[in-house]
Each structure stands twice: as C-alpha cells, then as structure tokens.
Motif scaffolding. Structure first.
Motif, PDB file in Angstrom:
ATOM      1  N   MET A 117       0.836  -1.204   0.000  1.00  5.11           N
ATOM      2  CA  MET A 117       0.000   0.000   0.000  1.00  5.11           C
ATOM      3  C   MET A 117       0.869   1.252   0.000  1.00  5.11           C
ATOM      4  O   MET A 117       1.961   1.250   0.548  1.00  5.11           O
ATOM      5  N   ALA A 141      -0.354  10.298   5.477  1.00  7.81           N
ATOM      6  CA  ALA A 141      -0.062  11.487   6.271  1.00  7.81           C
ATOM      7  C   ALA A 141       0.874  12.345   5.425  1.00  7.81           C
ATOM      8  O   ALA A 141       1.919  11.866   4.986  1.00  7.81           O
ATOM      9  N   MET A 144       4.163  17.556   5.970  1.00  8.37           N
ATOM     10  CA  MET A 144       4.942  17.711   7.198  1.00  8.37           C
ATOM     11  C   MET A 144       6.429  17.649   6.868  1.00  8.37           C
ATOM     12  O   MET A 144       6.830  17.071   5.863  1.00  8.37           O
ATOM     13  N   LYS A 156      18.021   9.288   1.778  1.00  9.18           N
ATOM     14  CA  LYS A 156      16.856   9.228   2.656  1.00  9.18           C
ATOM     15  C   LYS A 156      17.330   9.013   4.085  1.00  9.18           C
ATOM     16  O   LYS A 156      18.167   8.172   4.353  1.00  9.18           O
ATOM     17  N   HIS A 158      15.800   7.601   7.055  1.00 12.79           N
ATOM     18  CA  HIS A 158      14.598   6.876   7.472  1.00 12.79           C
ATOM     19  C   HIS A 158      14.102   7.347   8.829  1.00 12.79           C
ATOM     20  O   HIS A 158      12.922   7.569   9.034  1.00 12.79           O
ATOM     21  N   LEU A 165       6.786  12.036  10.687  1.00 12.16           N
ATOM     22  CA  LEU A 165       5.470  11.463  10.391  1.00 12.16           C
ATOM     23  C   LEU A 165       4.793  10.989  11.679  1.00 12.16           C
ATOM     24  O   LEU A 165       3.621  11.304  11.938  1.00 12.16           O
ATOM     25  N   CYS A 180       4.921   0.657  12.593  1.00 16.20           N
ATOM     26  CA  CYS A 180       5.559   0.842  11.286  1.00 16.20           C
ATOM     27  C   CYS A 180       6.692  -0.139  11.038  1.00 16.20           C
ATOM     28  O   CYS A 180       7.561  -0.340  11.888  1.00 16.20           O
ATOM     29  N   ILE A 181       6.666  -0.721   9.835  1.00 13.40           N
ATOM     30  CA  ILE A 181       7.783  -1.533   9.323  1.00 13.40           C
ATOM     31  C   ILE A 181       8.127  -0.964   7.952  1.00 13.40           C
ATOM     32  O   ILE A 181       7.232  -0.750   7.127  1.00 13.40           O
ATOM     33  N   SER A 182       9.393  -0.689   7.710  1.00 16.88           N
ATOM     34  CA  SER A 182       9.800  -0.134   6.418  1.00 16.88           C
ATOM     35  C   SER A 182       9.569  -1.139   5.301  1.00 16.88           C
ATOM     36  O   SER A 182       9.664  -2.344   5.505  1.00 16.88           O
ATOM     37  N   TYR A 187      16.206  -2.224   5.229  1.00 16.86           N
ATOM     38  CA  TYR A 187      15.991  -1.451   6.458  1.00 16.86           C
ATOM     39  C   TYR A 187      15.058  -2.210   7.391  1.00 16.86           C
ATOM     40  O   TYR A 187      13.848  -2.271   7.161  1.00 16.86           O
ATOM     41  N   GLY A 190      12.087  -0.797  12.819  1.00 13.75           N
ATOM     42  CA  GLY A 190      10.746  -0.212  12.733  1.00 13.75           C
ATOM     43  C   GLY A 190      10.424   0.464  14.054  1.00 13.75           C
ATOM     44  O   GLY A 190      11.308   0.665  14.885  1.00 13.75           O
ATOM     45  N   TYR A 199       8.244   7.717  20.746  1.00 18.10           N
ATOM     46  CA  TYR A 199       8.669   6.984  19.546  1.00 18.10           C
ATOM     47  C   TYR A 199       9.629   5.887  19.999  1.00 18.10           C
ATOM     48  O   TYR A 199      10.733   6.173  20.451  1.00 18.10           O
ATOM     49  N   ARG A 201      11.863   2.920  18.955  1.00 21.55           N
ATOM     50  CA  ARG A 201      12.509   2.204  17.838  1.00 21.55           C
ATOM     51  C   ARG A 201      12.696   0.756  18.229  1.00 21.55           C
ATOM     52  O   ARG A 201      13.117   0.471  19.347  1.00 21.55           O
ATOM     53  N   GLY A 214       4.835  -1.794   6.049  1.00 24.84           N
ATOM     54  CA  GLY A 214       3.574  -1.062   6.054  1.00 24.84           C
ATOM     55  C   GLY A 214       3.378  -0.327   7.366  1.00 24.84           C
ATOM     56  O   GLY A 214       4.230  -0.373   8.251  1.00 24.84           O
ATOM     57  N   ARG A 215       2.247   0.375   7.426  1.00 28.68           N
ATOM     58  CA  ARG A 215       1.926   1.120   8.652  1.00 28.68           C
ATOM     59  C   ARG A 215       0.475   0.895   9.030  1.00 28.68           C
ATOM     60  O   ARG A 215      -0.397   0.810   8.161  1.00 28.68           O
TER      61      ARG A 215
HETATM   62  N1  WAQ Z   1       1.489   8.074   5.251  1.00 31.93           N
HETATM   63  C1  WAQ Z   1       0.980   6.862   5.535  1.00 31.93           C
HETATM   64  N2  WAQ Z   1       1.624   5.716   5.298  1.00 31.93           N
HETATM   65  C2  WAQ Z   1       2.817   5.780   4.726  1.00 31.93           C
HETATM   66  C3  WAQ Z   1       3.426   7.010   4.382  1.00 31.93           C
HETATM   67  C4  WAQ Z   1       2.693   8.197   4.663  1.00 31.93           C
HETATM   68  N3  WAQ Z   1       3.183   9.387   4.372  1.00 31.93           N
HETATM   69  N4  WAQ Z   1       4.624   6.751   3.823  1.00 31.93           N
HETATM   70  C5  WAQ Z   1       4.769   5.427   3.820  1.00 31.93           C
HETATM   71  N5  WAQ Z   1       3.685   4.825   4.357  1.00 31.93           N
HETATM   72  C6  WAQ Z   1       3.452   3.404   4.528  1.00 31.93           C
HETATM   73  C7  WAQ Z   1       3.480   2.634   3.237  1.00 31.93           C
HETATM   74  O1  WAQ Z   1       2.597   1.559   3.328  1.00 31.93           O
HETATM   75  C8  WAQ Z   1       4.892   2.105   3.176  1.00 31.93           C
HETATM   76  O2  WAQ Z   1       4.961   0.909   2.475  1.00 31.93           O
HETATM   77  C9  WAQ Z   1       5.204   1.883   4.649  1.00 31.93           C
HETATM   78  O3  WAQ Z   1       4.476   2.889   5.345  1.00 31.93           O
HETATM   79  C10 WAQ Z   1       6.668   1.983   4.978  1.00 31.93           C
HETATM   80  O4  WAQ Z   1       7.168   3.230   4.491  1.00 31.93           O
HETATM   81  O5  WAQ Z   1      13.721   4.779  13.829  1.00 31.93           O
HETATM   82  O6  WAQ Z   1      11.231   3.682   5.864  1.00 31.93           O
HETATM   83  O7  WAQ Z   1       8.876   4.871   3.881  1.00 31.93           O
HETATM   84  O8  WAQ Z   1      15.098   4.016  12.299  1.00 31.93           O
HETATM   85  O9  WAQ Z   1       9.424   2.359   3.809  1.00 31.93           O
HETATM   86  C11 WAQ Z   1      11.310   3.594  10.120  1.00 31.93           C
HETATM   87  C12 WAQ Z   1      12.507   4.187  10.815  1.00 31.93           C
HETATM   88  C13 WAQ Z   1      11.461   3.759   8.658  1.00 31.93           C
HETATM   89  C14 WAQ Z   1      12.768   3.494  12.092  1.00 31.93           C
HETATM   90  C15 WAQ Z   1      10.151   3.528   8.011  1.00 31.93           C
HETATM   91  O10 WAQ Z   1       8.986   3.539   5.992  1.00 31.93           O
HETATM   92  C16 WAQ Z   1      13.949   4.144  12.788  1.00 31.93           C
HETATM   93  C17 WAQ Z   1      10.207   3.605   6.522  1.00 31.93           C
HETATM   94  P1  WAQ Z   1       8.703   3.524   4.440  1.00 31.93           P
END
Ligand code: WAQ
Ligand code: MG
Length: 242
Positions: A117, A141, A144, A156, A158, A165, A180-182, A187, A190, A199, A201, A214-215
C-alpha cells in the motif's frame, strides 16, 4: 518580502506487468530560496533507489500560507534492541498492551494487509474495522517536515522522516498509536509510536532483504472523529522540531 513556504512532494514508480509498483516517495516544506536545491535532491533520490529504476517520477510544488502551518516538538525517542524479528514482534505486542489496546495479536496479524500500500491502514482498535475510504491505497499522512531543516543531502534519512510522520500522526486526539515496518528491503528497524510512550525504535522487525513493510494508524473514536482524523492526516501542515 514573502512569508510563504513551499510544499514539495516526490513519488516514483514503475510499471510491472500492467500494475504500478511504488518505489520511493518523500516530501519537504521549504523556504522559497531552497526550492530548487530540494527539487534536485528529491529527483536524485527518485532515480537511485534500492527498489530499482523508476519509469515515472512526479514532483509536485505547492505554495502554502505561513498562517496554516503548525509547529510541534518531536515525540521523545527511545530504542529497544532485539536480536530477532520474532522478539521485535513480541515487543510490539507488549507496547500495544501497555497502551491499553486490546486484540494486540490480531492487530499485528493484520500488518500483512498493508504490504504494497502507498498509505497506512487506519484501524479502529475496538471494532478492528478499517476506516480508509480507499483500502487499496490507505491513508497518507502528508504536509509535514522537520522545522528549519538545513539538511542538504539526497540520501533518505529513514529515522528523521519517520519521526516527523509519527509526531504528526500521534498528535491527533483520536490516534492511540502507530505501528511501522519499512518496505525498504535493507531497512529492518521499525517502531511503535504514541503520545504516551513516545517513539520507540525496535531494531529488528523483519529479515534483511525482505520487501514487506507497512503502517497501521490505530484509531479510537466515532465516525465523525474518523473523518476529522483523515482530514488532519492528509491536510494539516506541520513542522516538527527535532
Ligand atoms: N502516510 C501513511 N503511510 C505511509 C506514508 C505516509 N506518508 N509513507 C509510507 N507509508 C506506509 C506505506 O505503506 C509504506 O509501504 C510503509 O508505510 C513503509 O514506508 O527509527 O522507511 O517509507 O530508524 O518504507 C522507520 C525508521 C522507517 C525506524 C520507516 O517507511 C527508525 C520507513 P517507508
Ligand atoms: Mg520505503
């Protein structure tokens, strides 16, 4: 003298077997004098990404009024070191429980619905009903950035992007948490985030090389509050002090 700012959004994708595969996306809110530099950096990021080559890149620039921008301090950050993804998942379960969210196991089980997604699942934590108008896309979201980001790198970050966000999302009164999982294969860190716990980690939530991510935005409230929440997530402009 102008007091306006610009919102800049980038997304990159590729056609694969007739469907659009998301590769990368990012956004910034910048002063007029940094606009060109930022567009360059986002373009650079779009063309060099570990998910592969893009065949469609969109960069959207919009003027925003200074009066529409709200500022918040970032959530406090803590880290939880885990050895395995399984341990990371257990930790998520504990955090949900500490947040007074029932059905933790079921909620974690729904994470796989979010793979692929562009946005997040908006989940009612009491009824376990999905609240996004478009469930294939989810809720995004947006609008921001870091306040006063002097940052001039094309890489990037992360962590920083996620903290911005998560701070915006957690600030809505009806959001009780976020998982959240990247989706980046390389990476594996999450997080869980909420107003109460900050927050958190978690150093490993999946295996290296895995593209699944996903989130889930965890919501508690009524239908009218859900509409307000979606509008806030998609429209409210926020600068986050880190
Ligand atoms: N709003 C809602 N959902 C989002 C958004 C957004 N702006 N951007 C991404 N997503 C969803 C979407 O389904 C992506 O597949 C999923 O989140 C993951 O996004 O402390 O890299 O950009 O080091 O791959 C976490 C950092 C990094 C942890 C998360 O997410 C840390 C990351 P990604
Ligand atoms: Mg990603």
């Amino acid at each position: 003298m102008s007091t306006g700012l610009y919102s800049v959004k980038m997304r990159a994708s590729r056609q694969e077997g007739g469907r659009e595969v998301h590769i990368s996306g990012a956004e910034k809110i910048v002063e007029p004098d940094r606009l060109k530099t930022i567009c360059d950096q986002l373009l650079e990021r779009a063309v060099r990404h570990s998910k592969g080559e893009a065949d469609f890149i969109n960069i959207k620039v919009e003027r925003v009024a200074a009066a529409d921008v709200i500022r918040r301090d970032a959530l406090p950050v803590t880290a939880c070191e885990v050895a395995t993804a399984e341990e990371g998942r257990q930790k998520l379960g504990e955090l949900l429980e500490r947040s007074g969210i029932p059905n933790g196991e079921e909620i974690l089980g729904r994470m796989k619905e979010t793979w692929g997604m562009r946005g997040a699942m908006l989940l009612d934590v009491d009824t376990l009903e999905r609240l996004e108008p478009d469930q294939g896309r989810g809720v995004r979201a947006t609008y921001m950035d870091v306040a006063d980001s002097g940052d001039d790198r094309s890489q990037k970050d992360h962590f920083k992007e996620a903290l911005v966000l998560a701070t915006k999302v957690a600030s809505h009164k009806n959001i009780v948490g976020e998982i959240c999982i990247s989706d980046d294969p390389d990476y594996v860190t999450g997080y869980f985030a909420s107003k109460e716990l900050g927050y958190v980690r978690i150093t490993k939530l999946k295996e290296m090389g895995c593209p699944d991510g996903g989130r889930i935005f965890l919501f508690r409230g009524d239908e009218k509050e859900a509409e307000d929440c979606i509008r806030y997530l998609e429209r409210q402009i926020m600068l986050v002090r880190i």
